[in-house]
Design a protein around this motif. Structure first.
Motif, short mmCIF file in Angstrom:
data_model
loop_
_atom_site.label_atom_id
_atom_site.label_comp_id
_atom_site.label_asym_id
_atom_site.label_seq_id
_atom_site.Cartn_x
_atom_site.Cartn_y
_atom_site.Cartn_z
N THR A 73 117.79 63.50 92.38
CA THR A 73 117.69 64.04 91.03
C THR A 73 116.42 64.87 90.93
OG1 THR A 73 116.45 62.18 90.11
CG2 THR A 73 118.86 62.01 90.11
N THR A 74 116.48 66.00 90.22
CA THR A 74 115.31 66.84 90.01
C THR A 74 115.27 67.29 88.57
OG1 THR A 74 116.40 68.95 90.49
CG2 THR A 74 115.48 67.73 92.37
N GLN A 75 114.05 67.70 88.14
CA GLN A 75 113.85 68.18 86.78
C GLN A 75 112.78 69.25 86.82
OE1 GLN A 75 113.76 65.19 83.68
NE2 GLN A 75 111.93 66.17 82.81
N SER A 76 113.11 70.43 86.31
CA SER A 76 112.15 71.54 86.35
C SER A 76 112.55 72.57 85.30
CB SER A 76 112.14 72.18 87.75
OG SER A 76 113.42 72.75 88.02
N SER A 77 111.92 73.73 85.35
CA SER A 77 112.27 74.82 84.45
C SER A 77 113.31 75.76 85.05
CB SER A 77 111.02 75.62 84.07
OG SER A 77 110.09 74.82 83.37
N TYR A 78 113.35 75.82 86.38
CA TYR A 78 114.21 76.81 87.03
C TYR A 78 114.74 76.25 88.33
CZ TYR A 78 115.58 81.16 89.35
OH TYR A 78 116.27 82.15 90.00
N VAL A 79 116.05 76.42 88.57
CA VAL A 79 116.68 75.99 89.82
C VAL A 79 117.59 77.09 90.33
CG1 VAL A 79 118.28 74.36 90.89
CG2 VAL A 79 116.60 73.53 89.26
N LYS A 80 117.52 77.35 91.62
CA LYS A 80 118.42 78.30 92.26
C LYS A 80 119.08 77.58 93.43
CE LYS A 80 117.00 82.54 92.77
NZ LYS A 80 117.92 83.38 91.98
#
Length: 556
Positions: A451-458
């Motif tokens: 699981t990840t959490q950020s502002s931007y994912v590509k």
């Protein structure tokens, strides 16, 4: 006794028949003579000959009058007059006063009506049955009124009702169109043509109408067309239906039963059981089992909704290479779409062929291959007839099922999903970007849940599998071994799986499966606490190109 009664009855019938017959009277002739050897039992009349029978007058240059037979043969400048509104002309007339049958021959004209608005029948041989009030020809004739001219091999005309019946090679010429048929009924007063056999109405370089049953008002250009009639326009638009009410002057058609509206230029067909076309196809809608089929590409697109609207837009192109028209389509309520490369459901939809953008509103869900994508609003961009990319706006989430209970997930405020050669190749998530992934080991078994959490994912994909991920900036995340996944952590807050709603073939667009309940909120908040945060440099390649590298990172 009964025999005498029967004979008496026959005598009464004969007496009544004789009484019903009236005599033909000679009104005038300049000369009268007899020639028993050449013409037995005939009076030979010459010079301004006039006969009278009831309310009919007959004029000629000469005649043979058979007074015993109550008949006559008239020759030269023949004129027949009945009342004030019916006149017949010809070179010969054979008249039987007992049967009231007038037979006009050679250069025949029958003129009916007032002098300022007559109906004129011309032929070479005409019979007029006064007892039945019908004039008929059988070797070619023409009937012309103030608006139309009709020709046929055989025809009948009823002066009292002003109704005509034409058969064999029928042609109606109007200043605006030509109607051809094998059998046609026409009223010279109402100007209405009744279609009773396969008929064609042609407006030169404008419109063709095909129908086997119905009526066409040649004056108002309004019609009712039955039995799968068709209206075809020169610009490629057409409508077909069991019943069509069509007004040519305003370009409006109402179609009832098995409706089909086709545009061969835009290559789109609209189906339904009820619909209307305006401005001869520039605008139309379909409802009651409405279906739109786009056949502009090799792979057709099928769309169903409660109501479908289509509109042709005209504009001034920027260059000569651009089309000067494009199509807009709107679909309302219970929209379902099937294409080979895309399937979708939503409540309403807009499509604009000028920029090839499809916008889906109210609980939209799209599927491409094994991926499900949803958002508050979605836009699908087409290029060269295939899906280029999809844009999810607000509460966007894409899901792919890896196993029965394991789902790869990406969610955020905004999402872009790019398709190349029919496969999803890249997904970009902007704002509150959250992911849940199940990386696999070399043997295909699951390594854990990431699981990840950020502002931007590509996310980049190959062969429907995640190749690598770029996460920026300062991401937080955790990898759980499969046996240690906490309850509730395997689904994002905006998760729902709507597989039962997906159309899998063209016919599925007509299905009405129950909509899957949507979560009340969208993606998880970016402020939610996550366990064991990882360093950003570790997460940047969270799904590496080889599973060996994943094991090394997990070991750290």
């Amino acid at each position: 006794m009964r025999r005498w009664r029967y004979i008496a009855f026959l005598c009464l019938c004969c007496t009544a028949n004789v009484a019903a017959q009236t005599l033909v009277y000679l009104e005038h002739s300049e000369t009268l003579s007899f020639d028993q050897e050449r013409i037995a039992n005939a009076q030979i009349l010459r010079g301004n000959v006039i006969f009278r029978h009831e309310d009919a007058l007959m004029y000629c240059d000469s005649a043979y009058f058979y007074d015993q037979e109550n008949s006559l043969d008239a020759f030269g400048h023949v004129r027949f007059e009945q009342g004030d509104t019916l006149k017949g002309y010809g070179d010969k007339l054979f008249y039987d006063g007992n049967t009231k049958l007038a037979r006009l021959r050679r250069n025949v004209r029958l003129v009916h009506g007032q002098a300022d608005n007559p109906t004129v029948l011309t032929t070479d041989s005409l019979n007029y049955d006064r007892a039945r009030d019908v004039a008929y020809y059988y070797s070619g004739g023409t009937i012309a009124d103030s608006l139309n001219t009709l020709r046929s091999i055989r025809g009948k005309y009823y002066p009292n009702s002003k109704q005509a019946v034409f058969s064999q090679e029928v042609r109606l010429d109007n200043p605006k169109f030509v109607l051809t048929s094998d059998t046609l009924l026409y009223n010279t007063e109402t100007k209405i043509a009744d279609l009773v056999s396969p008929s064609t109405i042609v407006y030169e370089e404008e419109t063709n109408i095909y129908s086997s049953l119905g009526w066409y008002n040649t004056e108002t250009e309004q019609s009712m067309l039955l039995q799968r009639s068709e209206v075809v326009h020169s610009d490629g638009k057409s409508m077909t239906g069991d019943t069509i009410y069509y007004d040519k002057r305003v370009g409006h058609g109402r179609i009832i039963g098995n409706m089909e509206m086709r545009d061969t230029v835009q290559k789109m067909t609209l189906y339904g059981n009820f619909g209307e076309m305006f401005d001869d196809g520039d605008y139309g809608y379909a409802t009651d089992s409405a279906l739109a089929v786009d056949w502009s590409e090799e792979d057709y697109a099928y769309m169903h909704a409660d109501t479908l609207y289509t509109e042709t837009i005209y504009f001034q192109p920027d260059s000569t290479e651009q089309d000067s028209t494009y199509r807009k389509m709107r679909a309302y309520h219970n929209v379902r779409l099937y294409r080979v490369d895309l399937q979708a459901v939503c409540d309403s939809l807009d499509y604009n062929s000028h920029d090839s953008v499809m916008t889906l509103y109210s609980d939209p869900v799209c599927w491409s291959d094994e991926n499900q994508m949803s958002a508050d609003t979605m836009r699908v961009y087409m290029r060269d007839g295939v899906v280029d990319y999809a844009h999810g706006i607000n509460n966007a989430i894409t899901i792919k099922r890896e196993a029965r209970d394991y789902f790869d997930q990406m969610a955020g405020k905004e999402m872009f999903a790019y398709v190349r050669e029919g496969e999803l190749r890249q997904v970009d998530v902007n704002g509150n970007a959250l992911t849940v992934f199940y990386p696999k080991q070399e043997d295909g078994s699951f390594f854990g849940m990431n699981t990840t959490q950020s502002s931007y994912v590509k996310v980049f994909l190959e062969n429907q599998e995640i190749h690598h991920i770029v996460i920026l900036p300062q991401p937080q995340g955790v990898i759980y071994p499969m046996e240690q996944i906490p309850a509730g952590k395997d689904k994002l807050a905006g998760f729902f799986w709507a597989e039962q709603e997906r159309p899998l073939k063209p016919g599925d667009v007509f299905l009405r499966p129950a909509r899957t309940p949507r979560p009340g909120s969208g993606a998880m908040s970016a402020t939610e606490e996550v366990e064991v945060p990882m360093k950003s440099e570790e997460i940047e390649s969270n799904i590496p190109k080889t599973e060996g590298k994943m094991r090394k990172k997990a070991a750290k």
